[in-house]
Design a protein around this motif. Structure first.
Motif, PDB file in Angstrom:
ATOM      1  N   SER A 240       0.842  -1.189   0.000  1.00 57.02           N
ATOM      2  CA  SER A 240       0.000   0.000   0.000  1.00 57.02           C
ATOM      3  C   SER A 240       0.877   1.238   0.000  1.00 57.02           C
ATOM      4  O   SER A 240       2.007   1.218   0.505  1.00 57.02           O
ATOM      5  CB  SER A 240      -0.931   0.013   1.218  1.00 57.02           C
ATOM      6  OG  SER A 240      -0.194   0.051   2.418  1.00 57.02           O
ATOM      7  N   GLU A 242       1.081   5.627  -1.874  1.00 59.20           N
ATOM      8  CA  GLU A 242       0.483   6.726  -2.620  1.00 59.20           C
ATOM      9  C   GLU A 242       1.286   6.992  -3.870  1.00 59.20           C
ATOM     10  O   GLU A 242       2.528   6.996  -3.846  1.00 59.20           O
ATOM     11  CB  GLU A 242       0.422   7.982  -1.753  1.00 59.20           C
ATOM     12  CG  GLU A 242      -0.280   9.157  -2.419  1.00 59.20           C
ATOM     13  CD  GLU A 242      -0.402  10.361  -1.505  1.00 59.20           C
ATOM     14  OE1 GLU A 242      -0.361  11.495  -2.016  1.00 59.20           O
ATOM     15  OE2 GLU A 242      -0.539  10.159  -0.284  1.00 59.20           O
ATOM     16  N   GLY A 245      -0.808  11.312  -5.882  1.00 63.02           N
ATOM     17  CA  GLY A 245      -1.981  11.735  -5.137  1.00 63.02           C
ATOM     18  C   GLY A 245      -3.071  10.693  -5.011  1.00 63.02           C
ATOM     19  O   GLY A 245      -4.109  10.951  -4.400  1.00 63.02           O
ATOM     20  N   LEU A 246      -2.853   9.531  -5.586  1.00 62.63           N
ATOM     21  CA  LEU A 246      -3.830   8.446  -5.538  1.00 62.63           C
ATOM     22  C   LEU A 246      -3.373   7.395  -4.535  1.00 62.63           C
ATOM     23  O   LEU A 246      -2.266   6.869  -4.639  1.00 62.63           O
ATOM     24  CB  LEU A 246      -3.983   7.816  -6.928  1.00 62.63           C
ATOM     25  CG  LEU A 246      -4.983   6.662  -7.067  1.00 62.63           C
ATOM     26  CD1 LEU A 246      -6.411   7.178  -6.929  1.00 62.63           C
ATOM     27  CD2 LEU A 246      -4.792   5.956  -8.413  1.00 62.63           C
ATOM     28  N   GLY A 247      -4.213   7.096  -3.541  1.00 60.78           N
ATOM     29  CA  GLY A 247      -3.905   6.023  -2.613  1.00 60.78           C
ATOM     30  C   GLY A 247      -4.202   4.684  -3.264  1.00 60.78           C
ATOM     31  O   GLY A 247      -5.288   4.479  -3.805  1.00 60.78           O
ATOM     32  N   TRP A 249      -3.648   0.185  -3.112  1.00 61.79           N
ATOM     33  CA  TRP A 249      -3.315  -0.963  -2.285  1.00 61.79           C
ATOM     34  C   TRP A 249      -3.632  -2.249  -3.042  1.00 61.79           C
ATOM     35  O   TRP A 249      -4.454  -2.277  -3.955  1.00 61.79           O
ATOM     36  CB  TRP A 249      -4.093  -0.928  -0.975  1.00 61.79           C
ATOM     37  CG  TRP A 249      -5.584  -0.878  -1.132  1.00 61.79           C
ATOM     38  CD1 TRP A 249      -6.461  -1.927  -1.296  1.00 61.79           C
ATOM     39  CD2 TRP A 249      -6.388   0.306  -1.160  1.00 61.79           C
ATOM     40  NE1 TRP A 249      -7.742  -1.475  -1.430  1.00 61.79           N
ATOM     41  CE2 TRP A 249      -7.738  -0.112  -1.339  1.00 61.79           C
ATOM     42  CE3 TRP A 249      -6.111   1.672  -1.041  1.00 61.79           C
ATOM     43  CZ2 TRP A 249      -8.795   0.793  -1.411  1.00 61.79           C
ATOM     44  CZ3 TRP A 249      -7.169   2.559  -1.116  1.00 61.79           C
ATOM     45  CH2 TRP A 249      -8.479   2.124  -1.294  1.00 61.79           C
ATOM     46  N   GLY A 269      -8.086   1.563  -4.921  1.00 65.74           N
ATOM     47  CA  GLY A 269      -7.495   2.891  -4.855  1.00 65.74           C
ATOM     48  C   GLY A 269      -8.522   3.918  -4.432  1.00 65.74           C
ATOM     49  O   GLY A 269      -9.729   3.694  -4.531  1.00 65.74           O
ATOM     50  N   TYR A 271      -9.178   8.489  -3.980  1.00 67.68           N
ATOM     51  CA  TYR A 271      -8.714   9.834  -4.319  1.00 67.68           C
ATOM     52  C   TYR A 271      -9.617  10.835  -3.609  1.00 67.68           C
ATOM     53  O   TYR A 271     -10.843  10.663  -3.563  1.00 67.68           O
ATOM     54  CB  TYR A 271      -8.766  10.061  -5.830  1.00 67.68           C
ATOM     55  CG  TYR A 271      -8.198  11.393  -6.259  1.00 67.68           C
ATOM     56  CD1 TYR A 271      -6.816  11.593  -6.309  1.00 67.68           C
ATOM     57  CD2 TYR A 271      -9.033  12.454  -6.590  1.00 67.68           C
ATOM     58  CE1 TYR A 271      -6.281  12.817  -6.688  1.00 67.68           C
ATOM     59  CE2 TYR A 271      -8.512  13.674  -6.978  1.00 67.68           C
ATOM     60  CZ  TYR A 271      -7.133  13.853  -7.014  1.00 67.68           C
ATOM     61  OH  TYR A 271      -6.612  15.064  -7.386  1.00 67.68           O
TER      62      TYR A 271
END
Length: 324
Positions: A240, A242, A245-247, A249, A269, A271
């Motif tokens: 996991s 970033e 700017g997008l998380g 996993w 993901g 945002y």
């Protein structure tokens, strides 16, 4: 308040005030927190609409002392009202009505210790004993790397309950460690065991685990006692972090149990927009499931027992929320 066709209620939570007490040096601290939550759901079945209503009170106690010693515990009271008699045939396809018959189960009032553990650090090793959280991965709905505590059937994204275990963690840096855990359940051979290593690199948390638990194969008939427990061996891991700017996993496991081998995997993901709106999308692949129905009775019963995370082989989840 949300009216749904299943038992997926929307909740309203009231957070209680916190109580703190500590020394001037900050070596000791006691913190009491909790919440009061009310949930209402309207469930629709062949018999029509029926309400289910409950209040949930949770109180958490966290304390710290010197030499890395800490204690954490919580107790939960959950009080149900409304139509608390659930008919099994309303949860199964019509073709199983004759097998389900008049079988019902009651949503009883609950009060239980959600978790209660003590952690201490003799040197670089941290030891945790008691009812604790052995949950990993950043997935929103289903975590393939979750080995010991099934998620709530009607609320898979809700908070988790701990499990009694003895665990030890060795830090290998500020964001890296190795953990070993033992979950007593019968004799030593039948008890759960897991070894997990975690490392942080280039903004990403990466982990790998190997473990074993013992599960009973899903029954093939309603009312038939569960079969003898059999060893399930699991290998997996998760990542996991970033990116732009997008998380994002992902996590996956490979399992071997009672002559069957399968893979489970989750990729997702999220945002956050400028106004605070959170957008989330997640996909789950269950190698134990099937692409379409009719699903066999053994899978339905395995889903109710918590052994099956889903009936379908592929599932997609979306979520959007905005704070006010």
């Amino acid at each position: 308040m949300r009216v749904t066709g299943r038992l997926f209620p929307a909740g309203i939570a009231l957070v209680l005030s916190a109580l703190r007490a500590g020394t001037a040096a900050g070596q000791q601290e006691v913190r009491l927190t909790g919440y009061l939550e009310h949930q209402f759901a309207a469930n629709h079945t062949d018999s029509g609409w029926s309400p289910i209503d409950y209040d949930r009170l949770r109180v958490d106690l966290n304390a710290r002392a010197g030499r890395g010693t800490r204690l954490s515990a919580s107790v939960v009271y959950q009080l149900y009202r409304g139509d608390t008699q659930v008919e099994l045939q309303n949860l199964l396809p019509d073709e199983f009505d004759a097998l389900a018959g008049p079988t019902t189960f009651e949503l009883d009032d609950e009060h239980f210790v959600n978790h209660a553990y003590v952690a201490f650090a003799p040197g670089p090793l941290e030891v945790i004993v008691g009812k604790q959280y052995l949950t990993w991965g950043a997935a929103w709905v289903f975590n393939p790397t979750e080995l010991f505590r099934p998620k709530r059937l009607f609320e898979p994204t809700y908070e988790r309950e701990g499990i009694g275990a003895l665990a030890a963690k060795v830090p290998l840096g500020s964001l890296s460690d190795v953990l070993v855990a033992f979950v007593p359940d019968g004799g030593f051979d039948e008890s759960g065991k897991v070894l997990r290593a975690r490392h942080h690199v280039s903004g990403f948390d990466i982990s790998a685990l190997v473990g074993e638990v013992h599960e009973s194969p899903a029954p093939t008939q309603i009312g038939v006692p569960a079969l003898a427990m059999e060893r399930r061996f699991i290998v997996g891991g998760d990542v996991s972090g970033e990116l732009f700017g997008l998380g994002i996993w992902a996590e996956a496991t490979w399992s071997d149990h009672a002559g069957s081998k399968w893979v489970e995997a989750t990729v997702g993901g999220n945002y956050t927009l400028r106004d605070g709106t959170l957008l989330l999308l997640e996909g789950f692949y269950n190698g134990r499931g099937a692409w379409d129905d009719p699903y066999p009775l053994s899978q339905w019963l395995g889903r109710f027992s918590g052994n099956y995370r889903s009936l379908g082989k592929g599932m997609l989840y979306g979520h959007a929320s905005r704070p006010f």
